[in-house]
Design an enzyme around this catalytic site. Structure first.
Site, PDB file in Angstrom:
ATOM      1  CB  CYS A   1     -27.686  80.830 -42.422  1.00  0.00           C
ATOM      2  SG  CYS A   1     -28.200  79.509 -43.277  1.00  0.00           S
TER       3      CYS A   1
ATOM      4  CG  HIS B   1     -30.841  80.322 -38.880  1.00  0.00           C
ATOM      5  ND1 HIS B   1     -31.367  81.458 -39.728  1.00  0.00           N
ATOM      6  CD2 HIS B   1     -30.537  79.436 -40.009  1.00  0.00           C
ATOM      7  CE1 HIS B   1     -31.474  81.172 -40.995  1.00  0.00           C
ATOM      8  NE2 HIS B   1     -30.825  80.047 -41.335  1.00  0.00           N
TER       9      HIS B   1
ATOM     10  CD  GLU C   1     -31.435  83.946 -37.012  1.00  0.00           C
ATOM     11  OE1 GLU C   1     -30.190  83.806 -36.634  1.00  0.00           O
ATOM     12  OE2 GLU C   1     -31.874  83.750 -38.078  1.00  0.00           O
TER      13      GLU C   1
HETATM   14  N1  GLN Z   1     -29.319  77.828 -48.542  1.00  0.00           N
HETATM   15  C1  GLN Z   1     -29.491  79.362 -48.131  1.00  0.00           C
HETATM   16  C2  GLN Z   1     -28.881  80.319 -49.357  1.00  0.00           C
HETATM   17  O1  GLN Z   1     -28.209  80.014 -50.371  1.00  0.00           O
HETATM   18  C3  GLN Z   1     -28.937  79.940 -46.964  1.00  0.00           C
HETATM   19  C4  GLN Z   1     -30.086  79.082 -45.919  1.00  0.00           C
HETATM   20  C5  GLN Z   1     -30.393  79.934 -44.821  1.00  0.00           C
HETATM   21  O2  GLN Z   1     -30.008  81.141 -44.626  1.00  0.00           O
HETATM   22  N2  GLN Z   1     -31.061  79.359 -43.894  1.00  0.00           N
HETATM   23  O3  GLN Z   1     -28.739  81.369 -49.073  1.00  0.00           O
END
Ligand code: GLN
Length: 197
Positions: free
Chosen positions: A83, A176, A178
Site C-alpha cells: 500500500c 494489506h 499483513e
Molecule cells: N493513501 C495512503 C497513502 O497515500 C496509503 C494507504 C495505506 O497504506 N493503507 O500513503
C-alpha cells in the site's frame, strides 16, 4: 551463522509495521524494526508497510533514512512494499501530494488513493498467479498500479488490473496482506531472500 532465520527489517516510522513484524515471525523470519540508518546494517530484506506515504516520506528525510535505504534497495536488498509502501517504491507517482518524492526503485506507476473517496476501503478476493485458494485482499485508501514496466511480473490481479507485482528482489502489493491472516505473500518474499552467511 548458516541456517539462522533471515533478518528482515520493517520500516517502523509510521503505519502498520507491527502487523508485518508478526507476519514475518509466523513465516520464520527474524524481523527488526528500522527507525535509523544504522539499523539497515546486516539486513537480508526490508518491508515497507502501509500507512501514509506522505508522512513516511517526511520521516524518511528527518531520520536520514531516505538515501541509505534507496541505495540499499538499488544495491539489491530485497524489499516488499504494501500500500503506502508500494507508493514509496514506485518509480512514478500520480496524484501525489505537492513535493512528494518516492524512492523510485520499482518500475511501476502508482496512482495514490486510486479508488477515490467514494470507495475508500474494501475487500476483494485475490487469485495468485499459481492458483489456489483466493487471498483475502484488504484495500485501505489503496493506490492503483496504472503502469507496469518491462520485466515487472504481475503476481496477482483483480480482473486485468495488477494488485501485486514483483521485479527481481522487489515485491509490492496495493493491499494489506499483513492484515489478512494469510501469509502467502510474506512467504513468497522470504523465498527470494538469501541470508548473509
Ligand atoms: N493513501 C495512503 C497513502 O497515500 C496509503 C494507504 C495505506 O497504506 N493503507 O500513503
Amino acid at each position: 551463522m548458516a541456517g539462522s532465520p533471515p533478518r528482515v527489517g520493517v520500516l517502523a516510522l509510521q503505519g502498520a509495521f507491527r502487523e508485518h513484524v508478526q507476519a514475518l515471525e509466523r513465516v520464520g523470519a527474524d524481523p527488526i524494526e528500522v527507525r535509523t540508518p544504522e539499523q539497515l546494517d546486516g539486513l537480508d530484506g526490508i518491508v515497507l508497510p502501509g500507512g501514509e506515504s506522505t508522512t513516511m516520506g517526511i520521516l524518511l528525510d528527518t531520520t536520514g533514512l531516505r538515501e541509505p535505504l534507496t541505495a540499499a534497495v538499488r544495491g539489491g536488498l530485497p524489499a516488499f512494499g504494501t500500500c503506502a509502501g508500494l507508493i514509496l517504491l514506485a518509480r512514478d507517482l500520480e496524484d501525489g501530494a505537492v513535493g512528494q518524492r518516492t524512492l523510485g526503485v520499482l518500475d511501476v506507476t502508482a496512482r495514490r488513493n486510486g479508488y477515490g473517496r467514494q470507495l475508500a476501503s474494501f475487500e476483494a478476493d485475490i487469485v495468485l498467479g499459481g492458483g489456489g485458494v483466493p487471498l483475502p485482499g484488504i484495500f485501505i485508501r489503496a493506490p492503483r498500479i496504472t503502469r507496469v514496466g518491462e520485466g515487472v511480473e504481475v503476481l496477482a490481479a483483480i480482473g486485468d488490473e495488477p494488485v501485486a507485482v514483483r521485479c527481481g528482489p522487489i515485491m509490492a502489493s496495493t493491499f494489506h496482506p499483513e492484515l489478512a491472516h494469510d501469509d502467502r505473500l510474506h512467504a513468497l518474499f522470504l523465498e527470494r531472500i538469501t541470508p548473509q552467511l
